[in-house]
Design an enzyme around this catalytic site. Structure first.
Site, PDB file in Angstrom:
ATOM      1  N   LYS A  69       0.840  -1.205   0.000  1.00 19.90           N
ATOM      2  CA  LYS A  69       0.000   0.000   0.000  1.00 19.90           C
ATOM      3  C   LYS A  69       0.872   1.250   0.000  1.00 19.90           C
ATOM      4  O   LYS A  69       0.682   2.146  -0.829  1.00 19.90           O
ATOM      5  CB  LYS A  69      -0.900   0.022   1.242  1.00 19.90           C
ATOM      6  CG  LYS A  69      -1.517   1.389   1.509  1.00 19.90           C
ATOM      7  CD  LYS A  69      -2.366   1.435   2.748  1.00 19.90           C
ATOM      8  CE  LYS A  69      -1.724   1.984   3.982  1.00 19.90           C
ATOM      9  NZ  LYS A  69      -1.585   3.429   4.094  1.00 19.90           N
ATOM     10  N   ASN A  70       1.813   1.312   0.936  1.00 19.67           N
ATOM     11  CA  ASN A  70       2.539   2.572   1.103  1.00 19.67           C
ATOM     12  C   ASN A  70       3.493   2.856  -0.058  1.00 19.67           C
ATOM     13  O   ASN A  70       3.912   3.996  -0.255  1.00 19.67           O
ATOM     14  CB  ASN A  70       3.245   2.620   2.464  1.00 19.67           C
ATOM     15  CG  ASN A  70       2.225   2.833   3.577  1.00 19.67           C
ATOM     16  OD1 ASN A  70       1.080   3.220   3.314  1.00 19.67           O
ATOM     17  ND2 ASN A  70       2.608   2.565   4.811  1.00 19.67           N
ATOM     18  N   CYS A  97      -5.292   8.313   8.773  1.00 18.56           N
ATOM     19  CA  CYS A  97      -5.692   7.865  10.107  1.00 18.56           C
ATOM     20  C   CYS A  97      -5.264   8.869  11.177  1.00 18.56           C
ATOM     21  O   CYS A  97      -4.199   9.484  11.063  1.00 18.56           O
ATOM     22  CB  CYS A  97      -5.039   6.512  10.423  1.00 18.56           C
ATOM     23  SG  CYS A  97      -5.647   5.162   9.417  1.00 18.56           S
ATOM     24  N   ARG A 120       0.649  14.605  12.817  1.00 18.93           N
ATOM     25  CA  ARG A 120       1.000  14.405  11.405  1.00 18.93           C
ATOM     26  C   ARG A 120       1.263  15.711  10.637  1.00 18.93           C
ATOM     27  O   ARG A 120       0.610  15.983   9.614  1.00 18.93           O
ATOM     28  CB  ARG A 120      -0.051  13.546  10.688  1.00 18.93           C
ATOM     29  CG  ARG A 120      -0.357  12.256  11.428  1.00 18.93           C
ATOM     30  CD  ARG A 120      -1.125  11.261  10.588  1.00 18.93           C
ATOM     31  NE  ARG A 120      -0.254  10.524   9.676  1.00 18.93           N
ATOM     32  CZ  ARG A 120      -0.658   9.525   8.905  1.00 18.93           C
ATOM     33  NH1 ARG A 120      -1.905   9.160   8.925  1.00 18.93           N
ATOM     34  NH2 ARG A 120       0.193   8.921   8.101  1.00 18.93           N
ATOM     35  N   ASP A 180       3.858   0.457  12.095  1.00 21.55           N
ATOM     36  CA  ASP A 180       2.626  -0.078  11.501  1.00 21.55           C
ATOM     37  C   ASP A 180       2.335  -1.522  11.949  1.00 21.55           C
ATOM     38  O   ASP A 180       1.256  -2.043  11.670  1.00 21.55           O
ATOM     39  CB  ASP A 180       2.683  -0.006   9.968  1.00 21.55           C
ATOM     40  CG  ASP A 180       2.725   1.434   9.475  1.00 21.55           C
ATOM     41  OD1 ASP A 180       2.433   2.342  10.273  1.00 21.55           O
ATOM     42  OD2 ASP A 180       3.052   1.651   8.289  1.00 21.55           O
ATOM     43  N   ARG A 232      -8.828  -0.027   3.709  1.00 28.01           N
ATOM     44  CA  ARG A 232      -7.877   0.953   3.179  1.00 28.01           C
ATOM     45  C   ARG A 232      -6.529   0.310   2.876  1.00 28.01           C
ATOM     46  O   ARG A 232      -5.778   0.804   2.045  1.00 28.01           O
ATOM     47  CB  ARG A 232      -7.622   2.056   4.212  1.00 28.01           C
ATOM     48  CG  ARG A 232      -8.815   2.889   4.504  1.00 28.01           C
ATOM     49  CD  ARG A 232      -8.456   3.977   5.451  1.00 28.01           C
ATOM     50  NE  ARG A 232      -7.562   4.915   4.784  1.00 28.01           N
ATOM     51  CZ  ARG A 232      -7.390   6.155   5.166  1.00 28.01           C
ATOM     52  NH1 ARG A 232      -8.037   6.602   6.212  1.00 28.01           N
ATOM     53  NH2 ARG A 232      -6.583   6.939   4.526  1.00 28.01           N
TER      54      ARG A 232
END
Ligand code: EPZ
Length: 419
Positions: A22-23, A116, A121, A304, A397
């Site tokens: 994903k990332n 999220c 952030r 993560d 997601r």
């Protein structure tokens, strides 16, 4: 909204094939707008974050073709329009359009990204880097307008080895005039994957995967074919699950080197592992042992995987301490685990203690973020009785075909629309 219902406590066996990262994919897609021809990216996970990026590409007027894990993107004729709030805030990675559009058009207008709620952030390091390259940054009610007469190569030292800032600055530097050096750069596997993609198009990037990345600007980027690297966080999530209820559960299509820090922790807790070239087979031990976790930038233990690991530690004998050093608010899953019978407590906002083993019982619980949702999903799979996870959209997601993959190895799990 979706909910996931699990009838737990089933031993899992068989094979789970890991999808593309994903990332990595969420940076590769914005990176594709830099290309002056069409690009093809394979092994793209089918997750909702990719759909959200697809919306942005369509909004900008790119030609996008998606079929299974393949995406073809032709950005030759895209227009430089203000990226609206509704689509920019759907995910964190929309911020990669800052670097990519700035590099391509010398101007970008986009809202502060979503993602999220796991901490404040900020994106100050991204913006400071753009400024070092000669850009002007203006912000008005979360709308960022970043412009440059000319983007010039610069020496940028990141205060923190931020994944997002490293990638965004790499994107901005690819077509800048002269050479950019990013020091204290992030070293995660997706940094290497994105640099390889850009190099395949004709960019001149060296040092990706080390703490110093050098980018010589080029004028033109050509068509290429590229593959998304396997997702080491998805890999790790299933490895953790297998260590609790796996019986020779094979996790395949992986790069074991990317999960070295997790392998080392799973050795500490006693998991039984056979490590192959591109797979790991894991069985639960008779007794899991407690251990301490400290999250760090790659190649340290990934933040993560901290929340999924917390669920494992509720099953381990003794006291475990988790020290979350990257995000300020990444323990929201613990309250839900306690509802199911776990004994966890916060020592500080970023430090938690878990005492195990505790018997988990199915409950109605609520996901609050992607990896927290993964932690609750693992809890549901090991608990006795029925667990219902509300807000299961979070999990969609980041985990492709999760219900199918788990059902295939013996889980009793279903995904339904709620409300
Ligand atoms: C990426 O987020 C991932 N997201 C996150 O994954 C992951 O947790 C994180 O990297 C760390 O590995 C995506 O790739 C889309 P950072 P990112 O910039 O890039 C501070 C998941 O669950 N910082 O490396 O936003 C920041 O506050 C998600 O898949 C600044 O202070 O992370 C944090 O404390 C969640 N200023 C630390 O650095 C900045 O300008 C790490 O952030 C940028 C970051």
């Amino acid at each position: 909204m979706y909910k996931i219902t699990i009838n737990g406590n089933k031993t899992l066996t068989g094979e789970i094939k890991i999808s593309g990262s994903k990332n990595s994919a969420v940076a590769l897609i914005p990176a594709a707008v830099l290309c002056d021809e069409e690009v093809t990216i394979a092994n793209v996970p089918n997750i909702s974050d990719i759909d959200a990026l697809d919306d942005i590409l369509n909004f900008l007027g790119a030609k996008v073709y998606r079929n299974e894990d393949i995406i073809k993107i032709d950005s030759k004729n895209i227009t430089n329009r203000k990226i609206p709030k509704e689509i920019a805030t759907k995910l964190r990675a929309s911020y990669y359009f800052m670097g990519a559009m700035l590099s391509k058009f010398k101007r970008v207008e986009i809202y502060f990204p979503g993602g999220c709620s796991i901490g404040a952030r900020p994106i100050n390091l991204h913006l400071k880097g753009f400024e070092a390259m000669g850009a002007k940054v203006e912000e008005n009610n979360n709308l960022f307008t970043i412009t440059a007469d000319e983007l010039k190569g610069a020496k940028i030292n990141l205060e923190f080895a931020s994944v997002g800032a490293t990638l965004n600055l790499m994107l901005a530097a690819v077509k800048a005039k002269g050479t950019t050096i990013i020091s204290n750069a992030a070293k995660e596997p997706h940094i290497v994957n994105v640099a390889t993609f850009l190099n395949n198009m004709g960019a001149k990037i060296t040092g990706a995967g080390t703490s110093e990345i050098k980018i010589e600007g080029v004028d033109y980027l050509h068509s290429c074919f590229h593959e998304v690297v396997p997702d080491y966080i998805e890999t790790g999530t299933y490895m953790i699950l297998a260590s609790i209820i796996g019986d020779k559960l094979k996790i395949s299509n992986i790069i074991p080197d990317h999960v070295e820090s997790l392998i080392s922790k799973l050795e500490d807790v006693g998991a039984i592992m056979e490590i192959g070239v591109d797979f790991i087979t894991i069985s639960r031990p008779k007794k899991l042992k407690a251990t301490n976790i400290k999250t760090q930038v790659y190649p340290g233990f990934p933040t993560d995987l901290q929340q999924p690991m917390a669920t494992l530690l509720t099953q381990a004998n003794g006291k475990s301490i988790i020290n979350e050093t990257i995000w300020e608010n990444r323990f929201l899953n613990l309250k839900e685990l306690n509802k199911m019978g776990a004994t966890t407590d916060l020592l500080t906002n970023q430090k938690a203690v878990i005492i195990g083993p505790t018997k988990l019982t199915g409950k109605r619980i609520k996901a609050t973020d992607l990896r927290g949702a993964a932690s609750l999903l693992i809890a549901g799979l090991i608990a006795s009785g029925t667990t219902v996870i509300e807000n299961a959209d979070y999990i969609l997601r980041g985990y492709e075909d999760i219900v199918y993959k788990l059902t295939n190895v013996g889980a009793d799990i279903k995904l339904e629309k709620e409300g």
